[in-house]
Design an enzyme around this catalytic site. Sequence first.
Site, PDB file in Angstrom:
ATOM      1  N   CYS A 148       0.915  -1.098   0.011  1.00 13.99           N
ATOM      2  CA  CYS A 148       0.003  -0.027   0.062  1.00 13.99           C
ATOM      3  C   CYS A 148       0.960   1.215   0.148  1.00 13.99           C
ATOM      4  O   CYS A 148       2.188   0.984   0.035  1.00 13.99           O
ATOM      5  CB  CYS A 148      -0.916  -0.041   1.203  1.00 13.99           C
ATOM      6  SG  CYS A 148       0.020  -0.011   2.852  1.00 13.99           S
TER       7      CYS A 148
ATOM      8  N   SER B  33       1.042  -9.682  10.588  1.00 21.50           N
ATOM      9  CA  SER B  33       0.492  -8.497   9.901  1.00 21.50           C
ATOM     10  C   SER B  33      -1.113  -8.655   9.988  1.00 21.50           C
ATOM     11  O   SER B  33      -1.797  -9.527   9.491  1.00 21.50           O
ATOM     12  CB  SER B  33       1.017  -8.716   8.613  1.00 21.50           C
ATOM     13  OG  SER B  33       0.018  -8.099   7.552  1.00 21.50           O
ATOM     14  N   SER B  34      -1.587  -7.632  10.573  1.00 16.97           N
ATOM     15  CA  SER B  34      -3.165  -7.574  10.882  1.00 16.97           C
ATOM     16  C   SER B  34      -4.041  -8.002   9.578  1.00 16.97           C
ATOM     17  O   SER B  34      -4.794  -8.649   9.490  1.00 16.97           O
ATOM     18  CB  SER B  34      -3.474  -6.457  11.652  1.00 16.97           C
ATOM     19  OG  SER B  34      -4.790  -6.384  11.882  1.00 16.97           O
TER      20      SER B  34
ATOM     21  N   HIS C 245       3.420   2.174  11.630  1.00 18.20           N
ATOM     22  CA  HIS C 245       2.288   1.661  12.562  1.00 18.20           C
ATOM     23  C   HIS C 245       2.096   2.895  13.449  1.00 18.20           C
ATOM     24  O   HIS C 245       1.150   3.220  14.131  1.00 18.20           O
ATOM     25  CB  HIS C 245       2.469   0.365  13.405  1.00 18.20           C
ATOM     26  CG  HIS C 245       3.103  -0.661  12.477  1.00 18.20           C
ATOM     27  ND1 HIS C 245       4.253  -1.181  12.460  1.00 18.20           N
ATOM     28  CD2 HIS C 245       2.290  -1.463  11.673  1.00 18.20           C
ATOM     29  CE1 HIS C 245       4.303  -1.951  11.505  1.00 18.20           C
ATOM     30  NE2 HIS C 245       3.097  -2.420  11.339  1.00 18.20           N
TER      31      HIS C 245
ATOM     32  N   SER D 286       1.822  -5.194   3.401  1.00 16.84           N
ATOM     33  CA  SER D 286       3.319  -5.201   3.515  1.00 16.84           C
ATOM     34  C   SER D 286       3.842  -6.160   2.719  1.00 16.84           C
ATOM     35  O   SER D 286       5.260  -6.440   2.955  1.00 16.84           O
ATOM     36  CB  SER D 286       3.626  -5.474   5.127  1.00 16.84           C
ATOM     37  OG  SER D 286       2.745  -6.268   5.680  1.00 16.84           O
TER      38      SER D 286
ATOM     39  N   HIS E 129      -1.357  -4.548  19.432  1.00 17.19           N
ATOM     40  CA  HIS E 129      -0.952  -4.224  18.194  1.00 17.19           C
ATOM     41  C   HIS E 129      -0.248  -2.919  18.254  1.00 17.19           C
ATOM     42  O   HIS E 129      -0.816  -1.974  18.946  1.00 17.19           O
ATOM     43  CB  HIS E 129      -2.069  -4.415  17.102  1.00 17.19           C
ATOM     44  CG  HIS E 129      -1.539  -4.027  15.801  1.00 17.19           C
ATOM     45  ND1 HIS E 129      -1.224  -2.881  15.142  1.00 17.19           N
ATOM     46  CD2 HIS E 129      -1.556  -4.951  14.875  1.00 17.19           C
ATOM     47  CE1 HIS E 129      -0.844  -2.714  14.119  1.00 17.19           C
ATOM     48  NE2 HIS E 129      -0.945  -4.234  13.663  1.00 17.19           N
TER      49      HIS E 129
ATOM     50  N   GLU F 298       0.241  -0.158  16.554  1.00 18.04           N
ATOM     51  CA  GLU F 298      -0.663   0.862  16.085  1.00 18.04           C
ATOM     52  C   GLU F 298      -1.749   1.147  17.076  1.00 18.04           C
ATOM     53  O   GLU F 298      -1.728   2.564  17.363  1.00 18.04           O
ATOM     54  CB  GLU F 298      -1.537   0.540  14.781  1.00 18.04           C
ATOM     55  CG  GLU F 298      -2.352   1.755  14.186  1.00 18.04           C
ATOM     56  CD  GLU F 298      -3.271   1.591  13.095  1.00 18.04           C
ATOM     57  OE1 GLU F 298      -2.943   0.420  12.293  1.00 18.04           O
ATOM     58  OE2 GLU F 298      -4.454   1.915  13.241  1.00 18.04           O
TER      59      GLU F 298
END
Length: 338
Positions: A30, A240-241, A92, A285, A142, A144
Site C-alpha cells: 500500500c 500482519s493484521s 504503525h 506489507s 498491536h 498501531e
Amino acid sequence: MSATPSRPSAADVPDTDRRRVLLAAPRGYCAGVDRAVIAVEQALEQYGAPVYVRHEIVHNKYVVKTLEKKGAIFVEETSEVPEGEIVIFSAHGVAPEVHKEAERGKLATIDATCPLVTKVHKEAVRYAKEDYDILLIGHEGHEEVIGTSGEAPEHVTLVDGPSDVENVEVRDPEKVVWLSQTTLSVDETMETVDALKGRYPNLLSPPSDDICYATQNRQTAIKQVAEEADFVLVVGSRNSSNSVRLVETAIAHGARDGRLVDSAEEIDEAWLDGVRTVGLSSGASVPEVLVDEVLEWLAGRGWEDVEIVQPVEERMQFSLPKELRKDLRAEAKSRMSG
Ligand code: SF4
C-alpha cells in the site's frame, strides 16, 4: 508413424477439471508501506549505515531482512539506540511519549508513520480535548493501537471485537465516540459498532473511515475471489493484521479453506488436494516478488492459468517523510553539543 501427442491447452480441458488461479487485485504494497520502506532505503543512502528502526518498519519478515542486509538495525525500544544516531519510526505510528524519549536520548528521528494512521491519532487528540470517551476498536497489543492509545491514554478504551463490547465502561453514555485501527476486517468492525450502538445509542462515528483504503480494497478483492475459489492463499506474515484479516474474509465469503504463508516455501501440497481454483492475494506489507514465487510454485503443479480479479482500482501515493529533506546528522551533533 504416429503423431506425438501434444499437451492439451487450457481450452481443451473440460471446465470441471481446469486448474486455475484467481489473482486478487489490488494486493500487496500500500502507499503507507511503500513510503516507509523507501524512507529507510533513502536514509541509508543519505546518511550511510547504520540507521536504527524502532520495531519492524512494516510487518513483513522478507522486507525486514532485506533492509537489515543494507544496514538497518531494528530495535524494540528507542532507549536501545546510541546517542546522536538516527532512528526511524515505523508505519504503525508511535505514542507521543516515544518522541519525547527520542529527544531525551538526543536522537534524530524520521517519522515514517503512515499518514492514515496519523489521521486517527489526530482524531483521538481532538475527541480527548472535547472530553469524549474514545472507544478504540482494535487488537490488544498491536503497535498501531498502542500508538493511538498513547495520544490520550486517559480517554481511550480498547474494544477488541464484538465479544468485548459487554466489558466496556464509560463515564457519560451521551459523550462517546468510536475510532478504529486501520487494518481491521470491515465486516467485523461494523458488527462491533452495531453492538456498541446497542449499548450507547448516541455513539458518535469518526468523520471518515479509519479502516484505510488499502485494507478495504484488498478485502473487497478477496471477497470476489472467494466466491469462486476452493482454497485461498494469502502471502503475508502472521503479525500482519491486514494479511490475517484477508484469510478470515475469504473463508467468511465462500472459500472452503485458506492459509497465510510468508513465502512459497511454506505451502503444503496436501492443502491443495482436490482443489481446482486457488485464490491468491497478499497483505499490504508484501513485496510482489513473493507473490511471483507463489505463482511459479503453483504453475509448477498445474495451476498455470491465471485470471486477475480486480473489482477496484488503486492509485494512492504519499510523499516521503519531511525529515528526509534535512541534514539529520548535523542536527543530532548539534543536539549532543547543546
Ligand atoms: S495498511 Fe493502510 S494504514 Fe497501514 S500503512 Fe498501508 S495505507 Fe497506511
